[in-house]
Design a protein around this motif. Structure first.
Motif, PDB file in Angstrom:
ATOM      1  N   PHE A   1       0.843  -1.187   0.000  1.00 39.35           N
ATOM      2  CA  PHE A   1       0.000   0.000   0.000  1.00 39.35           C
ATOM      3  C   PHE A   1       0.883   1.244   0.000  1.00 39.35           C
ATOM      4  O   PHE A   1       1.781   1.380   0.833  1.00 39.35           O
ATOM      5  N   LEU A   2       0.611   2.178  -0.932  1.00 33.71           N
ATOM      6  CA  LEU A   2       1.402   3.401  -1.013  1.00 33.71           C
ATOM      7  C   LEU A   2       0.670   4.606  -0.432  1.00 33.71           C
ATOM      8  O   LEU A   2       1.212   5.337   0.380  1.00 33.71           O
ATOM      9  N   ALA A   3      -0.568   4.823  -0.855  1.00 29.59           N
ATOM     10  CA  ALA A   3      -1.323   5.978  -0.363  1.00 29.59           C
ATOM     11  C   ALA A   3      -2.790   5.801  -0.733  1.00 29.59           C
ATOM     12  O   ALA A   3      -3.123   5.035  -1.626  1.00 29.59           O
ATOM     13  N   GLY A   4      -3.651   6.537  -0.031  1.00 34.04           N
ATOM     14  CA  GLY A   4      -5.061   6.518  -0.370  1.00 34.04           C
ATOM     15  C   GLY A   4      -5.937   5.947   0.717  1.00 34.04           C
ATOM     16  O   GLY A   4      -5.717   6.204   1.905  1.00 34.04           O
ATOM     17  N   GLU A   5      -6.925   5.131   0.325  1.00 32.05           N
ATOM     18  CA  GLU A   5      -7.942   4.665   1.265  1.00 32.05           C
ATOM     19  C   GLU A   5      -7.669   3.276   1.820  1.00 32.05           C
ATOM     20  O   GLU A   5      -7.521   3.104   3.022  1.00 32.05           O
ATOM     21  N   ARG A   6      -7.563   2.247   0.946  1.00 32.48           N
ATOM     22  CA  ARG A   6      -7.469   0.893   1.480  1.00 32.48           C
ATOM     23  C   ARG A   6      -6.963  -0.075   0.411  1.00 32.48           C
ATOM     24  O   ARG A   6      -7.267   0.060  -0.768  1.00 32.48           O
ATOM     25  N   LEU A   7      -6.201  -1.060   0.871  1.00 32.21           N
ATOM     26  CA  LEU A   7      -5.705  -2.151   0.035  1.00 32.21           C
ATOM     27  C   LEU A   7      -6.042  -3.456   0.713  1.00 32.21           C
ATOM     28  O   LEU A   7      -5.822  -3.614   1.919  1.00 32.21           O
ATOM     29  N   CYS A   8      -6.596  -4.413  -0.031  1.00 33.49           N
ATOM     30  CA  CYS A   8      -6.958  -5.714   0.538  1.00 33.49           C
ATOM     31  C   CYS A   8      -6.413  -6.835  -0.346  1.00 33.49           C
ATOM     32  O   CYS A   8      -6.254  -6.674  -1.560  1.00 33.49           O
ATOM     33  N   LEU A   9      -6.140  -7.975   0.283  1.00 40.50           N
ATOM     34  CA  LEU A   9      -5.703  -9.173  -0.439  1.00 40.50           C
ATOM     35  C   LEU A   9      -6.540 -10.347   0.032  1.00 40.50           C
ATOM     36  O   LEU A   9      -6.662 -10.585   1.241  1.00 40.50           O
ATOM     37  N   THR A  10      -7.125 -11.067  -0.931  1.00 38.67           N
ATOM     38  CA  THR A  10      -7.930 -12.235  -0.620  1.00 38.67           C
ATOM     39  C   THR A  10      -7.231 -13.484  -1.139  1.00 38.67           C
ATOM     40  O   THR A  10      -6.885 -13.571  -2.321  1.00 38.67           O
ATOM     41  N   ALA A  11      -6.991 -14.437  -0.237  1.00 41.53           N
ATOM     42  CA  ALA A  11      -6.343 -15.700  -0.591  1.00 41.53           C
ATOM     43  C   ALA A  11      -7.370 -16.662  -1.185  1.00 41.53           C
ATOM     44  O   ALA A  11      -8.582 -16.469  -1.031  1.00 41.53           O
ATOM     45  N   PRO A  12      -6.914 -17.713  -1.876  1.00 42.42           N
ATOM     46  CA  PRO A  12      -7.851 -18.702  -2.419  1.00 42.42           C
ATOM     47  C   PRO A  12      -8.751 -19.316  -1.361  1.00 42.42           C
ATOM     48  O   PRO A  12      -9.869 -19.738  -1.659  1.00 42.42           O
TER      49      PRO A  12
ATOM     50  N   VAL B   1       2.440  -4.069   3.915  1.00 46.04           N
ATOM     51  CA  VAL B   1       2.621  -5.202   3.003  1.00 46.04           C
ATOM     52  C   VAL B   1       1.599  -6.287   3.311  1.00 46.04           C
ATOM     53  O   VAL B   1       1.394  -6.663   4.471  1.00 46.04           O
ATOM     54  N   LEU B   2       0.964  -6.799   2.247  1.00 48.36           N
ATOM     55  CA  LEU B   2       0.034  -7.922   2.363  1.00 48.36           C
ATOM     56  C   LEU B   2       0.541  -9.084   1.525  1.00 48.36           C
ATOM     57  O   LEU B   2       0.996  -8.904   0.400  1.00 48.36           O
ATOM     58  N   THR B   3       0.465 -10.299   2.097  1.00 47.07           N
ATOM     59  CA  THR B   3       0.751 -11.530   1.371  1.00 47.07           C
ATOM     60  C   THR B   3      -0.378 -12.517   1.661  1.00 47.07           C
ATOM     61  O   THR B   3      -1.350 -12.178   2.346  1.00 47.07           O
ATOM     62  N   LEU B   4      -0.246 -13.739   1.192  1.00 42.99           N
ATOM     63  CA  LEU B   4      -1.259 -14.761   1.470  1.00 42.99           C
ATOM     64  C   LEU B   4      -1.368 -15.043   2.962  1.00 42.99           C
ATOM     65  O   LEU B   4      -2.396 -15.535   3.433  1.00 42.99           O
ATOM     66  N   GLU B   5      -0.320 -14.729   3.703  1.00 48.23           N
ATOM     67  CA  GLU B   5      -0.316 -14.953   5.150  1.00 48.23           C
ATOM     68  C   GLU B   5      -0.896 -13.766   5.913  1.00 48.23           C
ATOM     69  O   GLU B   5      -0.906 -13.755   7.138  1.00 48.23           O
ATOM     70  N   GLY B   6      -1.393 -12.741   5.194  1.00 46.85           N
ATOM     71  CA  GLY B   6      -1.996 -11.596   5.840  1.00 46.85           C
ATOM     72  C   GLY B   6      -1.075 -10.396   5.884  1.00 46.85           C
ATOM     73  O   GLY B   6      -0.127 -10.273   5.090  1.00 46.85           O
TER      74      GLY B   6
END
Length: 273
Positions: free
Chosen positions: A151-162, A175-180
């Protein structure tokens, strides 16, 4: 003469079959030295400065290529070398509503959100995760079978794993990865990634990582991203005090080290095939 006329007619018919008949959803804002696009139902073409791009087009940069796409809603997408994307979905209505989704099959990109991502998440799907970007700028990397989002700037970044597990952050450098959620990115690694995408050294400890900035200058440090209405990232992120608990526990691999193909690690950028 008749043979030349037949050739010209055939060429004209092929031109009509190309995506000139499809609606352009964006324009190539920089191409250093070249990008290549494959529209649906057509052959691969060189994408020069000012070329239009269409929905479902596959766009690829070479090992020494990078570039930017400016979409009609002012979203800006910047591609690193050895990056391949597919423009899966783009709907932009007169009232500003719509949807945006793309696939990153390999490589790294920077997303700077425009109008569409303010109303709802724009999505970047990789082979291992789905990234949701809401009114923000972010980096997304997929290499060696691993997906990482920053995430660099702004409102929100999300990552969804399988598995359906979803992690979100609105913390600059998160930083987001598959582990959260993994903490904040190492600033030298962040500088390396932006150097890789832009081809402009920013003075990070690993800046360039041997991949250099000799492929033109699509986004020099003396001007912002090509989007005039997007969510621009804050360059002062490099001046932040990354100390104590802010240091990312997960440290990426030094980009100057060779990648182990059997265990590339999340910080190892191997590029495309």
């Amino acid at each position: 003469m008749q043979f030349k006329t037949i050739l010209f007619s055939a060429a004209a018919a092929m031109a009509l079959a190309l995506p000139a008949t499809a609606q352009n959803i964006g324009t190539i804002a920089s191409s250093e030295p070249t990008l290549r696009g494959t529209p649906p139902g057509a052959g691969t073409r060189t994408l020069d400065l000012g070329s239009g791009v269409v929905q479902d087009e596959r766009i690829a940069s070479s090992a020494q290529g990078r570039g930017q796409i400016l979409f009609v809603d002012e979203t800006t997408l910047s591609l690193a070398p050895n990056t391949t994307i597919v423009l899966d979905r783009f709907v932009f209505n007169p009232d500003g509503s719509g949807q945006m989704g793309l696939r990153l099959t390999e490589g790294a990109l920077r997303f700077i959100g425009g109008t569409l991502s303010r109303g709802q998440e724009a999505t970047v799907a990789t082979p291992t995760a789905t990234i949701g970007i809401r009114g923000s700028s972010a980096l997304v990397i997929h290499s060696g079978g691993t997906t990482t989002a920053i995430f660099l700037a702004g409102e929100r970044l999300c990552l969804t794993a399988p598995s359906g597990q979803r992690a979100c952050t609105s913390r600059q450098g998160g930083v987001l990865t598959l582990e959260g959620y993994q903490g904040r990115v190492d600033p030298d690694y962040l500088a390396f990634l932006l150097d890789l995408i832009d081809g402009t050294p920013r003075g990070g400890g690993n800046s360039g990582g041997g991949l250099g900035s000799g492929v033109g200058n699509p986004n020099p440090s003396d001007r912002g991203p090509v989007s005039t209405g997007g969510e621009e990232f804050d360059p002062e992120i490099f001046d932040d005090d990354f100390t104590g608990d802010d240091i990312l526990e997960w440290l990426p691999r030094d980009p100057s080290d060779p990648c182990d193909p059997q265990d590339p690690g999340p910080g190892c950028f191997t590029g495309g095939p």
